[in-house]
Design an enzyme around this catalytic site. Structure first.
Site, short mmCIF file in Angstrom:
data_model
loop_
_atom_site.label_atom_id
_atom_site.label_comp_id
_atom_site.label_asym_id
_atom_site.label_seq_id
_atom_site.Cartn_x
_atom_site.Cartn_y
_atom_site.Cartn_z
N ASP A 142 0.49 0.96 -4.40
CA ASP A 142 -0.17 1.07 -3.10
C ASP A 142 -1.66 0.81 -3.18
OD1 ASP A 142 0.94 1.37 -0.58
OD2 ASP A 142 0.13 3.38 -0.32
N ASP A 459 9.63 13.28 3.11
CA ASP A 459 10.96 13.40 2.52
C ASP A 459 11.74 14.54 3.16
OD1 ASP A 459 9.13 15.19 1.52
OD2 ASP A 459 9.67 14.90 -0.58
#
Length: 753
Positions: A142, A459
């Site tokens: 990233d 998540d």
């Protein structure tokens, strides 16, 4: 999918004795709480002239007792019907029938996530005991760092030695750094001359690999200096492969998984949604490059410790009764750098040994961010089943890429690779479009499809919404005789632990106060017990920090000023309070002991629960509330994976490292000083000023309990001389805060009477 064998691929079983003990304790504890509530409520109906306790501290303490009782009640979902699973991967069908798997590994900053460690995770995933032509490994960088791309190329080069070595000698530990650092006791073939020669050759290649990565890192730092920006860079997709196979004989051609580097485009003009945004970019890119029906998600420091984990997961996905509704198979997080003492409770024992098996007995465990095999269909909101669905509607949901939309159909033909496993330039260009920062604009990415963006705990939220849509999950923990499926690096110093706790706490409270609040969103869509379990997880940072701050300050200040908050010792209700206190402690001790941990572990967990509640849980909850009202922007703090030698030494010696931010240490010291002063002053009042022991004993015991459990803070202030002690200036500031607390307590108590 159905196995060709008539034998079951897995078994599910419970422990009737443990379940009976859990339910019996819950009933008895609930009765005691009912008596406590009756006692407290009755005090409000007393004549204020005869009531010995002012209304303000009474209300605060009662509110704290109600909050603790409520969060305890929600937690009973975990212990109501826990289950445990056993798998039989040897009963799976032939390799030809196994489905393909895409492996997603996410990293963002090589300064906090060492590149060599990330590459070891990648190599362990490439070496899984699974058909290599059905494994595709994607690394999301990233930050877009050149060193990560360089290291991936070198990792693939080293994999030509590492993978054949693991396959030929059936190596279990497939993380090279761990394998080569172990002794001969871990090498069953240590007397085989061929094995020794091959191992030495592979080890030499590994050292060369590390050296090439190190040199490349120095060159990349020099090249990127003043040019590279982790928050502003174009997308980069590269399939890592050999440039040519010409001149290689058949024995030299090694089957290896497809290896893909992905760095999505980032721009300061776009919000990128942290890890959830990176995973969603991987979902799109992998859909057009490989489109495997299953995905393994790994943190960059969580290597594959048991090469059979993929086959273990397939034991559930091949079950014709479970598979249609099964979204994912979750494995626990285990850590290789945890000591037996584990002073920081870094292994999060209660989650992986109590909460997750408990939720597995309901509808399945929480999606835990790493170590799970998930069905792609579950993440992409099912395949496109309607033949008449309009293209415009699909593009509104999934974006403008026709190739990606096609990949969602059940009859989609997977991307064609040429004979050398190469990906066409057309697909790579399409993948770059899918990784662009503007691709998700005006779509439902992060809202209905994929990982959800409504919280930092993407998540947890994504898994919860899946359950509300009818999906289930399974939890597989290793037995005492088997290897943990995955091993990672945990936080082994106080500052990193509490910094990580702020992020987790903020993310969970984000969900609790959002439209997805489990107690509101869950019951119409899933069972109430299952909603209770999710609610406990989302609310515990908030509902623990408020009561624990209250109990750490109000009873001690009242003790110092002679204000009783609990019944006299001779009052029958005193035994109710004492029972609840001892009942909670003994149940926690029982859970620790049945999971094979020593009593010392119970003490450590009690201590770290209190420390987290008055520090990171408080800050995390406040952060979530401020974000809710638009007073603060969302942020994501990457957990530091680098520890210095002094921190490691202190951790292994079982000593707290108080070289942490002052916002963490000062509240701890202040609370300890307040309780020490209150016990000393309260005892003095009772001994020499005519105080009543019978009325004040409950508060004395509470403060003594807090002091004893957190003696390490006192030790860090006055007894230790090493670098991990509490700095003098922190102690001085805390003394000032303590004096302010005590003065305010005295002023308020005088005004109340």
């Amino acid at each position: 999918m159905a196995s060709s064998s008539s034998l079951p691929l897995h078994l599910c079983h419970g422990n009737k004795l443990t379940t009976f003990i859990n339910r019996s304790h819950a009933i008895l504890h609930s009765i005691a709480i009912a008596f406590l509530i009756h006692y407290r409520v009755s005090l409000f109906f007393q004549d204020h002239k005869t009531r010995t306790t002012p209304i303000v501290p009474l209300v605060l303490v009662f509110a704290s007792e109600l909050l603790l009782s409520f969060i305890w009640f929600l937690g009973r979902a975990y212990i109501w019907s826990p289950v445990y699973r056993t798998v039989f991967p040897e009963r799976l069908p032939n390799d030809e029938e196994l489905p393909a798997i895409d492996v997603f590994i996410c990293t963002t900053d090589p300064n906090k996530e060492p590149t060599i460690g990330v590459m070891n995770t990648l190599l362990s995933a490439m070496a899984l005991d699974y058909p290599p032509d059905k494994l595709r490994v994607y690394l999301s960088d990233d930050g877009g760092y050149a060193i990560t791309l360089h290291a991936m190329r070198e990792a693939r080069r080293f994999a030509r030695f590492w993978l054949p070595f693991c396959r030929r000698f059936d190596i279990e530990t497939r993380c090279p750094e761990v394998y080569f650092s172990r002794t001969e006791d871990y090498r069953p073939n240590s007397k085989n001359s061929d094995f020794i020669d091959e191992m030495q050759k592979t080890k030499e290649q590994y050292e060369l690999f590390k050296e090439r990565v190190r040199r490349g890192g120095e060159e990349c730092k020099f090249k990127d200096k003043g040019v590279h920006s982790a928050s502003n860079h174009p997308s980069c997709i590269e399939v890592i492969q050999e440039y040519s196979k010409e001149g290689l004989v058949e024995d030299q051609i090694i089957e290896m998984p497809l290896l893909v580097y992905v760095s999505r485009e980032k721009s300061t003009c776009h919000f990128h949604h942290f890890k959830a945004g990176a995973v969603n970019a991987l979902l799109r890119v992998s859909a057009v490059l490989s489109n495997s029906p299953y995905i393994l998600m790994l943190d960059c420091d969580m290597y594959c410790n048991d090469p059979t984990s993929a086959r273990q997961a397939m034991c559930f996905h091949f079950d014709p009764h479970m598979s249609p509704s099964l979204a994912f198979v979750q494995f626990p997080q285990a850590f290789h750098d945890i000591t037996q003492n584990d002073i920081y409770d870094s292994q999060v024992r209660s989650a992986y040994t109590i909460a997750w098996p408990g939720l597995d007995g309901l509808k399945g465990p929480v999606l835990s961010g790493t170590n799970f095999y998930i069905k792609r269909e579950a993440l992409c909101c099912h395949s496109i089943k309607k033949a008449d669905i309009e293209l415009r509607e699909l593009k509104d949901s999934f974006g403008p890429s026709n190739e990606f939309i096609e990949s969602l159909r059940r009859d989609y033909k997977k991307p064609n690779l040429n004979d050398d496993g190469e990906v066409s330039n057309m697909l790579l260009e399409e993948a770059k479009v899918l990784a662009s920062c503007s691709y998700e604009d005006h779509t439902k990415w992060g809202k209905e499809a994929s990982f959800l963006y409504d919280a930092v705990a993407e998540d947890y939220l994504t898994g919860f919404v899946m359950k509300c849509k009818g999906w289930t999950s399974a939890y597989v923990a290793p037995s005492s005789t088997t290897r943990p499926q995955f091993l990672g690096t945990s936080t082994t110093n106080l500052n990193d632990l509490l910094t990580q706790g702020i992020r987790w706490g903020s993310g969970l409270v984000d969900v609790a106060i959002s439209r997805y609040s489990p107690l509101l969103y869950g019951p119409p869509r899933t069972s109430f017990l299952h909603s209770m379990g999710y609610a406990e997880l989302s609310l515990f940072p908030l509902l623990y920090c408020i009561p624990l701050w209250c109990f750490a300050t109000i009873p001690p200040l009242c003790l110092l000023n002679g204000i009783p908050l609990y019944p006299e010792v001779s009052d029958p209700y005193f035994s109710v309070f004492l029972f609840i206190f001892l009942s909670a402690l003994s149940k926690h001790l029982h859970e620790v002991l049945i999971t094979g941990r020593p009593i010392r572990k119970w003490i450590n967990e009690q201590r770290i629960w209190m420390i987290k509640s008055v520090t990171c849980h408080t800050y995390g909850s406040l952060d979530a509330i401020l974000k809710k009202f638009g007073l603060r922007e969302a942020s994501f703090m990457t957990t530091n994976k680098v520890a210095d030698d002094e921190q490691i030494k202190l951790y292994r010696e079982g000593k707290f490292d108080f070289r942490a931010s002052a916002i963490f240490v000062e509240p701890l010291v202040t609370v300890m000083l307040v309780n020490l002063a209150s016990v000393a002053g309260g005892v003095f009042r009772m001994m020499f000023m005519g105080g009543d022991w019978k009325k004040m004993l409950g508060q004395v015991l509470l403060s003594v309990y807090i002091i004893v459990m957190n003696y390490v803070v006192i030790e860090g202030m006055v007894m230790r001389k090493d670098k991990g002690r509490i700095p003098l200036h922190v102690s001085v500031v805390s003394v000032v805060f303590c004096l302010i607390f005590l003065s305010l307590g005295s002023i308020i108590s005088c005004s109340l009477f």
